[in-house]
Design an enzyme around this catalytic site. Sequence first.
Site, PDB file in Angstrom:
ATOM      1  N   ASN A  15       0.839  -1.204   0.000  1.00  0.00           N
ATOM      2  CA  ASN A  15       0.000   0.000   0.000  1.00  0.00           C
ATOM      3  C   ASN A  15       0.875   1.256   0.000  1.00  0.00           C
ATOM      4  OD1 ASN A  15      -2.396   1.469   0.109  1.00  0.00           O
ATOM      5  ND2 ASN A  15      -2.483   1.418   2.337  1.00  0.00           N
ATOM      6  N   SER A  16       2.062   1.127  -0.599  1.00  0.00           N
ATOM      7  CA  SER A  16       2.978   2.277  -0.635  1.00  0.00           C
ATOM      8  C   SER A  16       3.982   2.051  -1.753  1.00  0.00           C
ATOM      9  CB  SER A  16       3.702   2.417   0.704  1.00  0.00           C
ATOM     10  OG  SER A  16       4.449   1.246   0.966  1.00  0.00           O
ATOM     11  N   SER A  40      -4.213   2.084  18.455  1.00  0.00           N
ATOM     12  CA  SER A  40      -5.228   3.034  17.996  1.00  0.00           C
ATOM     13  C   SER A  40      -6.223   3.340  19.098  1.00  0.00           C
ATOM     14  CB  SER A  40      -5.963   2.417  16.806  1.00  0.00           C
ATOM     15  OG  SER A  40      -7.106   3.171  16.487  1.00  0.00           O
ATOM     16  N   TYR A  69     -10.360  -4.981  12.026  1.00  0.00           N
ATOM     17  CA  TYR A  69      -9.190  -4.097  12.109  1.00  0.00           C
ATOM     18  C   TYR A  69      -8.979  -3.637  13.554  1.00  0.00           C
ATOM     19  CZ  TYR A  69      -6.754   0.367  12.263  1.00  0.00           C
ATOM     20  OH  TYR A  69      -5.919   1.385  12.626  1.00  0.00           O
ATOM     21  N   LYS A  81      -5.977  -4.498  16.623  1.00  0.00           N
ATOM     22  CA  LYS A  81      -5.250  -3.546  17.487  1.00  0.00           C
ATOM     23  C   LYS A  81      -5.353  -3.980  18.951  1.00  0.00           C
ATOM     24  CE  LYS A  81      -3.763  -0.768  14.300  1.00  0.00           C
ATOM     25  NZ  LYS A  81      -2.324  -0.807  13.962  1.00  0.00           N
TER      26      LYS A  81
HETATM   27  C1  UD1 Z   1     -10.809   5.270  11.587  1.00  0.00           C
HETATM   28  C2  UD1 Z   1     -10.607   4.159  12.574  1.00  0.00           C
HETATM   29  C3  UD1 Z   1      -9.312   4.351  13.317  1.00  0.00           C
HETATM   30  C4  UD1 Z   1      -8.162   4.519  12.354  1.00  0.00           C
HETATM   31  C5  UD1 Z   1      -8.491   5.709  11.469  1.00  0.00           C
HETATM   32  C6  UD1 Z   1      -7.385   5.981  10.477  1.00  0.00           C
HETATM   33  C7  UD1 Z   1     -12.553   3.208  13.704  1.00  0.00           C
HETATM   34  C8  UD1 Z   1     -13.636   3.458  14.696  1.00  0.00           C
HETATM   35  N1  UD1 Z   1     -11.693   4.203  13.548  1.00  0.00           N
HETATM   36  O1  UD1 Z   1     -11.075   6.439  12.338  1.00  0.00           O
HETATM   37  O2  UD1 Z   1      -9.066   3.238  14.128  1.00  0.00           O
HETATM   38  O3  UD1 Z   1      -7.000   4.735  13.081  1.00  0.00           O
HETATM   39  O4  UD1 Z   1      -9.696   5.438  10.768  1.00  0.00           O
HETATM   40  O5  UD1 Z   1      -7.291   4.953   9.531  1.00  0.00           O
HETATM   41  O6  UD1 Z   1     -12.481   2.175  13.135  1.00  0.00           O
HETATM   42  N2  UD1 Z   1     -16.241  11.219   7.600  1.00  0.00           N
HETATM   43  C9  UD1 Z   1     -17.163  11.808   6.768  1.00  0.00           C
HETATM   44  N3  UD1 Z   1     -17.069  11.635   5.436  1.00  0.00           N
HETATM   45  C10 UD1 Z   1     -16.075  10.878   4.847  1.00  0.00           C
HETATM   46  C11 UD1 Z   1     -15.124  10.267   5.693  1.00  0.00           C
HETATM   47  C12 UD1 Z   1     -15.242  10.455   7.060  1.00  0.00           C
HETATM   48  O7  UD1 Z   1     -18.083  12.500   7.249  1.00  0.00           O
HETATM   49  O8  UD1 Z   1     -16.067  10.737   3.629  1.00  0.00           O
HETATM   50  C13 UD1 Z   1     -16.315  11.416   9.043  1.00  0.00           C
HETATM   51  C14 UD1 Z   1     -16.521  10.123   9.825  1.00  0.00           C
HETATM   52  O9  UD1 Z   1     -17.871   9.821   9.953  1.00  0.00           O
HETATM   53  C15 UD1 Z   1     -15.852  10.479  11.148  1.00  0.00           C
HETATM   54  C16 UD1 Z   1     -14.746  11.458  10.758  1.00  0.00           C
HETATM   55  O10 UD1 Z   1     -15.097  11.938   9.470  1.00  0.00           O
HETATM   56  O11 UD1 Z   1     -16.751  11.159  11.960  1.00  0.00           O
HETATM   57  C17 UD1 Z   1     -13.389  10.815  10.701  1.00  0.00           C
HETATM   58  O12 UD1 Z   1     -13.474   9.624   9.914  1.00  0.00           O
HETATM   59  P1  UD1 Z   1     -12.192   8.809   9.447  1.00  0.00           P
HETATM   60  O13 UD1 Z   1     -11.189   9.746   8.900  1.00  0.00           O
HETATM   61  O14 UD1 Z   1     -12.650   7.693   8.597  1.00  0.00           O
HETATM   62  O15 UD1 Z   1     -11.578   8.260  10.789  1.00  0.00           O
HETATM   63  P2  UD1 Z   1     -12.258   7.404  11.963  1.00  0.00           P
HETATM   64  O16 UD1 Z   1     -13.414   6.646  11.490  1.00  0.00           O
HETATM   65  O17 UD1 Z   1     -12.431   8.297  13.129  1.00  0.00           O
END
Ligand code: UD1
Length: 339
Positions: free
Chosen positions: A36-37, A126, A151, A155
């Site tokens: 993935n890199s 995490s 996933y 962790k």
């Molecule tokens: C997830 C994983 C975390 C991992 C991280 C980085 C879970 C609960 N969390 O975090 O363990 O370390 O990814 O890989 O499994 N959002 C939107 N629109 C989008 C994408 C995201 O609204 O298109 C929102 C999500 O609903 C969330 C926030 O943005 O509220 C952050 O999302 P994201 O960046 O995917 O990270 P996490 O889900 O917090």
Amino acid sequence: MRTILVTGGTGFIGTHTAVALQQKGYNVVIADNLSNSNEDSVDRIEKITGIRAEFIKVDLSKELECKLLFETHNNIEGIINFAAFKAVGESCEKPIEYYKNNLGILLNILENMKKHNIKYIVHSSSCTVYGQPDKLPIKEDSPTQFAESPYGNTKQMAEDILHFTTQTNNIKAIALRYFNPIGAHDSGIIGELPNGIPNNLMPFITQTAIGKRKALTVFGNDYPTPDGTCIRDYIHVVDLAEAHVVAMDRFFENKNKSNLEYFNIGTGNGFSVLEVIKSFEKTSGIKLNYVIGPRRAGDIIQIWADTQYAEKELGWKAKKTLDQMTLSSWNWEKELSKK
Ligand code: UD1
């Protein structure tokens, strides 16, 4: 000069950590299977630090490949383990692959640490181990909850494996529980390179702004938070990289309080999805095209770190602001689009 093996060292957090380690005077050996890199990460690291890290293309989940790496590198004194699959959604479709890969890598590494008397490992954990906490900010001794995804479960299981293996094998470990890493190096030379359609918020924002995606969907605005969107503790990847160096220093300075220590690596501040968008629009000067959509399955409502323990024990504190994070992510996206 102490030699540190950085597994997954060509990835997002791995590259930033390799830079920080070299700048602190460590000799860095990078191991990655490039699933993935890209190998040009090694050139990019060199471009920033002026130092060429040794690179080994290796699949550490394969027992023999891992064994060979350690047999041919007898100068490794510490390991930082980033090598893992990391897509939450994919892990639900391919749980067996996730368990085999993420835990297989850790077990192979630990086995070779024991064999070659390598004492120190910093492991990439995490905040997902906490699930949705009842009390915020979350402290390291808060109970962990049943994982939402394979996933997340890898962790938790990795921390359990470290707990028991460090009790007998003369191995010391630090598990860093990252909150949400975003941002990129100020040089614009390294950053996050998600494969395909990004799952995470920040790359989706920058790819939408640059025109690679039509619109960002905000996953739900009916959560019980001030603006209705989910809250996370976003941390600049450069601050996060620094935490790994400090954790490694801690081993060599003999400061560990127990064979396995856990630290929250966040800023202590929670920001909503809309606040991240607002910061991005401010720092980039671009109006982001976004729509409000339904909630995403498995999302927790809100989480942010209690950082007091990391501050006190590691002497580490995140320095960069949300605006610095969104600006550097944007600069990196612009850099990528030049190619
Ligand atoms: C997830 C994983 C975390 C991992 C991280 C980085 C879970 C609960 N969390 O975090 O363990 O370390 O990814 O890989 O499994 N959002 C939107 N629109 C989008 C994408 C995201 O609204 O298109 C929102 C999500 O609903 C969330 C926030 O943005 O509220 C952050 O999302 P994201 O960046 O995917 O990270 P996490 O889900 O917090």
